[in-house]
Design a protein around this motif. Structure first.
Motif, PDB file in Angstrom:
ATOM      1  N   VAL A 392       0.902  -1.266   0.022  1.00  0.00           N
ATOM      2  CA  VAL A 392       0.105   0.079  -0.020  1.00  0.00           C
ATOM      3  C   VAL A 392       0.741   1.100  -0.014  1.00  0.00           C
ATOM      4  O   VAL A 392       1.730   1.366   0.889  1.00  0.00           O
ATOM      5  N   LEU A 393       1.078   1.967  -0.930  1.00  0.00           N
ATOM      6  CA  LEU A 393       1.902   3.244  -1.212  1.00  0.00           C
ATOM      7  C   LEU A 393       1.116   4.518  -1.156  1.00  0.00           C
ATOM      8  O   LEU A 393       1.868   5.548  -1.345  1.00  0.00           O
ATOM      9  N   ALA A 394      -0.067   4.586  -0.756  1.00  0.00           N
ATOM     10  CA  ALA A 394      -0.754   5.832  -0.643  1.00  0.00           C
ATOM     11  C   ALA A 394      -2.164   5.478   0.343  1.00  0.00           C
ATOM     12  O   ALA A 394      -2.479   4.200   0.093  1.00  0.00           O
ATOM     13  N   VAL A 409       4.325   7.652  -2.604  1.00  0.00           N
ATOM     14  CA  VAL A 409       4.252   8.163  -3.775  1.00  0.00           C
ATOM     15  C   VAL A 409       4.925   9.506  -3.699  1.00  0.00           C
ATOM     16  O   VAL A 409       5.554  10.122  -4.401  1.00  0.00           O
ATOM     17  N   ALA A 410       4.489  10.531  -2.913  1.00  0.00           N
ATOM     18  CA  ALA A 410       5.045  11.690  -2.761  1.00  0.00           C
ATOM     19  C   ALA A 410       6.515  11.947  -2.476  1.00  0.00           C
ATOM     20  O   ALA A 410       7.213  12.814  -2.802  1.00  0.00           O
ATOM     21  N   ALA A 433      -4.109  -1.782  -5.563  1.00  0.00           N
ATOM     22  CA  ALA A 433      -3.423  -1.791  -6.584  1.00  0.00           C
ATOM     23  C   ALA A 433      -3.388  -0.236  -7.291  1.00  0.00           C
ATOM     24  O   ALA A 433      -2.500  -0.004  -8.066  1.00  0.00           O
ATOM     25  N   ALA A 434      -4.440   0.431  -7.125  1.00  0.00           N
ATOM     26  CA  ALA A 434      -4.474   1.880  -7.753  1.00  0.00           C
ATOM     27  C   ALA A 434      -3.096   2.801  -7.173  1.00  0.00           C
ATOM     28  O   ALA A 434      -2.438   3.515  -7.778  1.00  0.00           O
ATOM     29  N   ALA A 438       0.044   4.435  -9.401  1.00  0.00           N
ATOM     30  CA  ALA A 438       0.561   5.736  -9.133  1.00  0.00           C
ATOM     31  C   ALA A 438       1.975   5.826  -8.694  1.00  0.00           C
ATOM     32  O   ALA A 438       2.456   6.826  -9.169  1.00  0.00           O
ATOM     33  N   PHE A 439       2.315   4.728  -7.765  1.00  0.00           N
ATOM     34  CA  PHE A 439       3.689   4.884  -7.462  1.00  0.00           C
ATOM     35  C   PHE A 439       4.722   4.557  -8.449  1.00  0.00           C
ATOM     36  O   PHE A 439       5.671   5.344  -8.791  1.00  0.00           O
ATOM     37  N   LEU A 440       4.205   3.810  -9.541  1.00  0.00           N
ATOM     38  CA  LEU A 440       4.986   3.385 -10.897  1.00  0.00           C
ATOM     39  C   LEU A 440       5.002   4.427 -11.621  1.00  0.00           C
ATOM     40  O   LEU A 440       6.267   4.725 -12.281  1.00  0.00           O
TER      41      LEU A 440
END
Length: 489
Positions: A392-394, A409-410, A433-434, A438-440
């Motif tokens: 989970v990246l955000a 992500v930021a 997944a969203a 966004a991270f990639l």
């Protein structure tokens, strides 16, 4: 006749339900709108007592208890003590709190959480647009916002800080959840949390749990009273999207790791265990960071589960020190504490004589991925690699309580030349997944070195859910990639 007991969130009283109650009565139901005694020193227990006295005196043999936001806490406690008087519990724009959880855990406003940690004075009610700090105002008109301002009352601090006490009876009652999708997650996310999230959430849904969605903000009794009344009537009738929990759902505490690496010597140092490779010379280390939130009373703790034992042994078999810390991510508000635990564990790992302190990797799993933000924003020179598995990246919808610091992500703008290894599950939950997409995308903009390991048929937590040849190959490839970056000159 169906009877509804309507309990509002912080600062509100029975008046917030006027539009809903009028429609319920027009449909032939009874509606009891709850306004708690305005005692500024009251705690959650006092509100529970008031609700129990109401249940004991209403004429109907059973009632549907409806809790909005904070209101779900006294509703759950009262239902747990009077299960024979409760036909159904309905969560409206509310979390799934468990035994020992204070309502403060789900307060979105970090300033309020900080204040309540040091000040027992009642909270003054918000004014105007300040209400949005407690939940999205989508659909609330100027007249209703003005009414909130006029009628809202201070919220006793102890109602938010006193822990919820449950004996377990409430989780055997029928229940429904009303998800307000302009404010937080929808049905898909709730199903994901219950089916594949921390085990405690599966324990909190009863034998008959249904879900509804309303496309509105946090205050549906104001923004959509007719629609909410209709949903409550349908919930009382047992309708809604059926939430079924598979009996054979694997548990991360007991499910076998998909590989069988040899057992390595293990040392325990505070909150971190070290799985040591053969030999005596210092070796690079990989710190394996579990996800969460994890129930603080859960046993075994993450580092003693087959999952982290397997990863720690696999690292040792690859010639690395496999470090498995337990961090205290027990609620969405705990990320700062978990980050401090992780930083302490990393220093313990680097100080160990079997560790090369200049060759460290961090490997984050699931919701532990948000903890990667600090290390991405300013990677120290000894951090040679950062790995992420189904991360989970955000914060996804409904995770507003996560501190603003934890936004990987930021944070990518500060990553520089740090190499990343990202393992992606093809059948990942859509909200998670969203965040990976966004991270990639951001990584591409910043020119970040990312090796992606795909598991096309893998699910979130595939190491226990999908022990296939493809999953085994993916774990092996990811560990090999991390080892290569740790040992490269």
């Amino acid at each position: 006749m169906t009877a509804f007991v309507l309990v509002g969130g912080a600062f509100t009283g029975g008046w917030v339900w006027d539009g809903v109650a009028r429609r319920l009565r027009a449909a032939g139901a009874a509606a009891h709108q709850v306004t708690f005694d305005p005692d500024p020193g009251a705690g959650l227990g006092a509100h529970v007592g008031e609700l129990l006295r109401l249940l004991d005196r209403i004429e109907e043999p059973e009632a549907v208890l409806v809790g909005h936001d904070y209101g779900i806490h006294p509703v759950l406690a009262a239902a747990d003590r009077r299960p024979h008087r409760v036909a159904r519990v309905v969560y409206v724009a509310a979390g799934l709190p468990g035994h020992g959880d204070p309502a403060l855990l789900l307060v979105r406003d970090a300033e309020v959480r900080d204040r309540l940690a040091h000040d027992a004075a009642p909270l003054p009610p918000p004014r105007g647009e300040e209400w949005a700090r407690w939940g999205a105002l989508d659909g609330v008109g100027a007249r209703d916002l003005d009414r909130l301002d006029r009628l809202a009352a201070p919220q006793p601090a102890r109602t938010l800080t006193e822990p919820l006490r449950l004996g377990g009876a409430v989780h055997r009652l029928p229940a429904s959840g009303v998800m307000c999708t302009a404010d937080g997650p929808g049905i898909e996310t709730v199903e994901m949390v219950v089916h594949a999230g921390p085990p405690q959430f599966r324990e909190r849904v009863g034998p008959d749990f249904t879900l509804f969605e309303l496309p509105t903000g946090h205050w549906p009794m104001l923004s959509a009273p007719a629609e909410l009344a209709g949903v409550l009537l349908r919930a009382a009738a047992g309708e809604g999207h059926r939430l079924a929990v598979p009996e054979d759902q694997p548990s991360y505490e007991t499910a076998d790791f998909l590989l069988d690496p040899p057992v390595a010597p293990r040392e325990r140092h505070g909150r971190v265990d070290l799985h040591l490779p053969a030999g005596e010379e210092p070796r690079p280390a990989v710190v394996l960071v579990h996800g969460g939130p994890v129930d603080p009373g859960r046993r075994p703790t993450p580092r003693d589960t087959p999952f982290l034992l397997g990863y720690g042994r696999l690292a040792a078999d690859a010639g690395l020190v496999g470090a498995t810390p337990d961090h205290r991510l027990h609620a969405l508000t705990d990320y700062p504490r978990a980050a401090a635990d992780l930083a302490e564990a990393v220093e313990r790992v680097r100080a160990h004589p079997r560790t090369d302190p200049d060759r460290i990797a961090l490997w984050f799993f699931s919701a532990g991925g948000l903890l990667a933000a600090d290390w991405l924003a300013a990677p120290p020179p000894w951090l040679r690699c950062l790995a992420l598995s189904y991360p989970v990246l955000a914060p996804p919808p409904g995770w507003d309580a996560v501190d603003a610091r934890f936004r990987p992500v930021a944070a990518l703008s500060g990553t520089g030349r740090l190499p990343l290894v990202l393992t992606r599950a093809g059948r990942e939950h859509a909200p998670f997944a969203a965040t990976v997409r966004a991270f990639l995308a951001a990584a591409g903009e910043h020119g970040t070195d990312v090796e992606v390991v795909d598991v096309p048929e893998g699910r979130h937590g595939f190491e226990t859910l999908d022990p296939t040849d493809a999953s085994r190959a993916a774990v092996t490839r990811a560990m090999t990639a991390v080892r290569h970056r740790l040992t490269a000159s």
